[in-house]
Design an enzyme around this catalytic site. Structure first.
Site, short mmCIF file in Angstrom:
data_model
loop_
_atom_site.label_atom_id
_atom_site.label_comp_id
_atom_site.label_asym_id
_atom_site.label_seq_id
_atom_site.Cartn_x
_atom_site.Cartn_y
_atom_site.Cartn_z
CG HIS A 179 -1.84 1.17 1.27
ND1 HIS A 179 -3.10 1.15 0.72
CD2 HIS A 179 -1.68 2.41 1.78
CE1 HIS A 179 -3.67 2.32 0.90
NE2 HIS A 179 -2.82 3.12 1.55
CG HIS A 195 1.88 7.60 0.56
ND1 HIS A 195 1.27 8.82 0.31
CD2 HIS A 195 0.89 6.77 1.00
CE1 HIS A 195 -0.02 8.73 0.59
NE2 HIS A 195 -0.27 7.50 1.00
CE LYS A 241 -3.05 9.38 -2.70
NZ LYS A 241 -2.57 8.16 -2.07
#
Length: 308
Positions: A179, A195, A241
């Protein structure tokens, strides 16, 4: 809504800040995280080891919309010294993990013996660094981690690589590492996670990610191109995003060490700590998924004493 209860051990560590659901880091925690920063000798140098181009400030994206005006005609990364990346063991093992996952939630992960070995090699390589050794020492001192390095490796494995159900309708389809560092898509409708700057660079290099521009709070100062933390907007797999955030240039071991410390500080579903690391005032956010990380990311609040 009932007020959020802070576990007793966390309350002893931190005082609650004026920001809702965020806690101000204690002096001890601030010192440890800044020690990790100073020990991160594998951090790449902006302008030398990599060059970014911030370009325009990204605009508003409507809820559930996948249209974003492109305010960055060129890629975010103009240059990355890939020879240097390949020459650092933790980066080398980290990159080997990025193609081990199915990005769609709801699709069960099938982990091969080779992939399990790649996970272990990455953890072993991190444990050789001063960054992870310092993080381990701190966590042992707080009673959050076993002193035996082999047991600590198992703890890291459970936190970052143990598979779990993110989409309740499918099998074990996710883990903290996938993730946070690789990125996922949820129901084919939104981007979640992603990220990490190395993954972003590699996706962008191969034409899979389109950088739309940087994000800054309100209409205040813009970030600098030598900043090591960015808030940004991008598209991937046909989805947008609206606001993502990541460290830039830092080593994988720094991110794993930092977010492992925040994760183990509390058993709350969400832990959010405001801390000044080097010149950056950050909000470090970690969501828990049982005994593992659900997500973790930095929010850049200010840099060089400028409110972004």
């Amino acid at each position: 809504m009932l007020p959020r209860q802070v576990p007793q051990r966390s309350a002893a560590l931190m005082k609650v800040s004026t920001q809702p659901r965020s806690q101000q880091a204690t002096q001890e925690l601030t010192e440890v995280l800044n020690q990790l920063w100073l020990l991160d000798t594998n951090r790449l140098k902006p302008g030398k080891d990599y060059i970014i181009s911030l370009q325009g400030r990204a605009g508003f994206v409507a809820h559930r919309s996948n249209y974003a005006r492109d305010l960055a005609a060129a890629p975010l990364f103009k240059y990355v010294d890939e020879d240097k990346l390949r020459g650092i063991e933790t980066y080398l093992h980290f990159v080997n993990l990025l193609d081990n996952y199915e990005s769609s939630t709801g699709v069960s992960e099938r982990v091969t013996s080779e992939e399990l070995q790649e996970n272990r090699l990455f953890i072993n390589s991190m444990m050789e660094t001063d960054v992870m050794k310092r993080a381990h020492k701190y966590l042992v001192s707080k009673g959050h981690s076993p002193s035996d390095p082999e047991e600590f490796k198992k703890q890291l494995y459970d936190i970052w690589f143990r598979l779990y159900h993110r989409d309740k309708s499918g099998g074990e389809d996710s883990c903290g590492f996938e993730h946070v560092f690789v990125g996922e898509t949820k129901f084919g409708q939104e981007i979640v996670g992603l990220h990490n700057w190395v993954q972003f660079y590699l996706l962008e290099k191969n034409g899979h990610v389109d950088y739309k521009g940087y994000k800054a709070r309100d209409r205040k100062a813009t970030p600098d191109e030598d900043d090591h933390v960015l808030n940004l907007q991008f598209s991937w797999k046909g989805l947008v995003k609206p606001l993502g955030s990541c460290f830039v240039g830092v080593s994988p071991e720094f991110e794993v060490a930092l977010f492992t410390i925040i994760f183990l500080m509390s058993t709350e579903k969400m832990t959010s700590v405001v801390v000044k690391v080097d010149e950056y005032v950050l909000e470090l956010v970690v969501y828990r998924h049982g005994r593992s990380i659900g997500t973790s990311f930095p929010k850049l609040l200010s840099s060089n004493h400028k409110d972004l």
